[in-house]
Design a protein around this motif. Structure first.
Motif, PDB file in Angstrom:
ATOM      1  N   GLU A 182      -8.693   1.433   0.473  1.00 44.39           N
ATOM      2  CA  GLU A 182      -7.886   2.256  -0.444  1.00 44.39           C
ATOM      3  C   GLU A 182      -8.392   2.126  -1.884  1.00 44.39           C
ATOM      4  N   LEU A 183      -8.885   0.955  -2.244  1.00 43.93           N
ATOM      5  CA  LEU A 183      -9.386   0.739  -3.606  1.00 43.93           C
ATOM      6  C   LEU A 183     -10.823   1.218  -3.793  1.00 43.93           C
ATOM      7  N   GLY A 184     -11.443   1.697  -2.707  1.00 36.83           N
ATOM      8  CA  GLY A 184     -12.796   2.225  -2.812  1.00 36.83           C
ATOM      9  C   GLY A 184     -13.897   1.194  -2.785  1.00 36.83           C
ATOM     10  N   CYS A 185     -13.614  -0.002  -2.261  1.00 45.57           N
ATOM     11  CA  CYS A 185     -14.623  -1.062  -2.225  1.00 45.57           C
ATOM     12  C   CYS A 185     -15.698  -0.758  -1.192  1.00 45.57           C
ATOM     13  N   SER A 215       3.364   6.290  -5.395  1.00 45.56           N
ATOM     14  CA  SER A 215       3.221   6.537  -6.828  1.00 45.56           C
ATOM     15  C   SER A 215       1.918   7.256  -7.165  1.00 45.56           C
ATOM     16  N   GLY A 216       1.084   7.506  -6.150  1.00 40.78           N
ATOM     17  CA  GLY A 216      -0.157   8.235  -6.360  1.00 40.78           C
ATOM     18  C   GLY A 216      -1.330   7.397  -6.827  1.00 40.78           C
ATOM     19  N   GLU A 217      -1.196   6.068  -6.810  1.00 43.51           N
ATOM     20  CA  GLU A 217      -2.292   5.231  -7.295  1.00 43.51           C
ATOM     21  C   GLU A 217      -3.363   4.996  -6.234  1.00 43.51           C
ATOM     22  N   VAL A 218      -3.009   5.146  -4.953  1.00 41.63           N
ATOM     23  CA  VAL A 218      -3.983   5.182  -3.867  1.00 41.63           C
ATOM     24  C   VAL A 218      -3.585   6.345  -2.958  1.00 41.63           C
ATOM     25  N   VAL A 263       0.844  -1.202   0.000  1.00 48.74           N
ATOM     26  CA  VAL A 263       0.000   0.000   0.000  1.00 48.74           C
ATOM     27  C   VAL A 263       0.875   1.247   0.000  1.00 48.74           C
ATOM     28  N   ASP A 264       1.945   1.240   0.795  1.00 48.43           N
ATOM     29  CA  ASP A 264       2.859   2.385   0.831  1.00 48.43           C
ATOM     30  C   ASP A 264       3.463   2.651  -0.546  1.00 48.43           C
ATOM     31  N   GLU A 265       3.845   1.577  -1.246  1.00 50.87           N
ATOM     32  CA  GLU A 265       4.411   1.749  -2.586  1.00 50.87           C
ATOM     33  C   GLU A 265       3.393   2.360  -3.541  1.00 50.87           C
ATOM     34  N   ALA A 266       2.160   1.872  -3.473  1.00 48.55           N
ATOM     35  CA  ALA A 266       1.117   2.397  -4.355  1.00 48.55           C
ATOM     36  C   ALA A 266       0.789   3.842  -4.006  1.00 48.55           C
TER      37      ALA A 266
END
Length: 259
Positions: free
Chosen positions: A210-213, A170-173, A164-167
């Protein structure tokens, strides 16, 4: 020909369109999806109607991989193995295991997503008050934290949070739910005077938030993931053999506390 569509409209779906020689899933010809979408991407497309790619897809797949199994002591796995020794088929054994997933075994991810979103809405400065309200309404257990077996850390959680930290980098979450999860973990450790690790339910709930589920999908995706372990154990038990295996070896007896 009649224009009446009452039968066709009885089941309405935007998931699949089909006629002889043609199948389209969420608007995509199935032949274009085969070989071009991974299974996790296909699950996301089918359930949400949206595409997922890049690190978001990697996060989703990681959550599915992490929750596949937790051994024969897990009620869902144990039930599937026992069912297999009763002579039923693999699908029935899988259904037996999946039907063990409920509010206690399998529901913590959904509850954790709800809790995380309540904390997000109130703000981290209201963390203690939000947790107090949660306990008043739902009982003393905080979903997604603590583990009766994995102490002081559930080995799956740090890896998932790292992804999650990596994503987030990069601004993806956005990364805010990982921050909330870590804040709860720190608060519980201070409150109890010992580590209270985020467990698999909490870590996957961070990803699904984080993915909006929607929260109920966290439970649904957990069941989808755990069905892999259920199938693996049911098949292994079938290969091992055994007949009418109960929860304990036959030399052990139960405690009778009646008159």
């Amino acid at each position: 020909m009649s224009d009446n569509t009452d039968v066709a409209d009885w089941w309405r779906t935007s998931i699949i369109d089909m006629e002889p020689g043609r199948i389209a899933l969420r608007g995509h010809p199935v032949e274009d999806l085969i070989g071009n979408r991974g299974f996790a991407q296909m699950i996301w497309l089918m359930v949400t109607g949206k595409e997922i790619s890049g690190q978001r897809a990697r996060l989703f797949e990681a959550a599915l991989v992490a929750a596949v199994d937790h051994g024969p002591q897990a009620p869902s796995i144990a039930a599937a193995r026992m069912a297999t020794t009763c002579g039923i088929g693999l699908q029935s054994a899988m259904a037996t295991g999946l039907n063990m997933l409920g509010d206690v075994h399998g529901g913590a991810g959904e509850q954790a997503v709800d809790l995380f979103r309540a904390i997000e809405a109130a703000g981290l400065e209201e963390l203690k008050a939000t947790l107090d309200r949660w306990r008043t309404q739902n009982g003393r257990f905080i979903p997604g934290f603590g583990h009766r077996f994995h102490k002081p850390v559930d080995p799956r959680a740090p890896r998932l949070l790292g992804l999650v930290d990596e994503a987030a980098a990069s601004g993806e979450v956005i990364g805010s739910f990982a921050k909330i999860g870590r804040a709860i973990e720190a608060h519980l450790a201070d409150e109890r005077g010992k580590p209270v690790p985020m467990n698999i339910d909490g870590a996957t709930a961070v990803i699904y938030a984080e993915l909006g589920c929607p929260a109920p999908l966290a439970r649904g995706f957990f069941g989808l993931s755990r069905s892999v372990g259920i199938l693996a154990h049911a098949w292994e038990q079938r290969e091992q053999g055994g007949r009418n295996k109960g929860p304990t070896p036959p030399q052990y007896r139960w405690t009778f506390d009646g008159a």
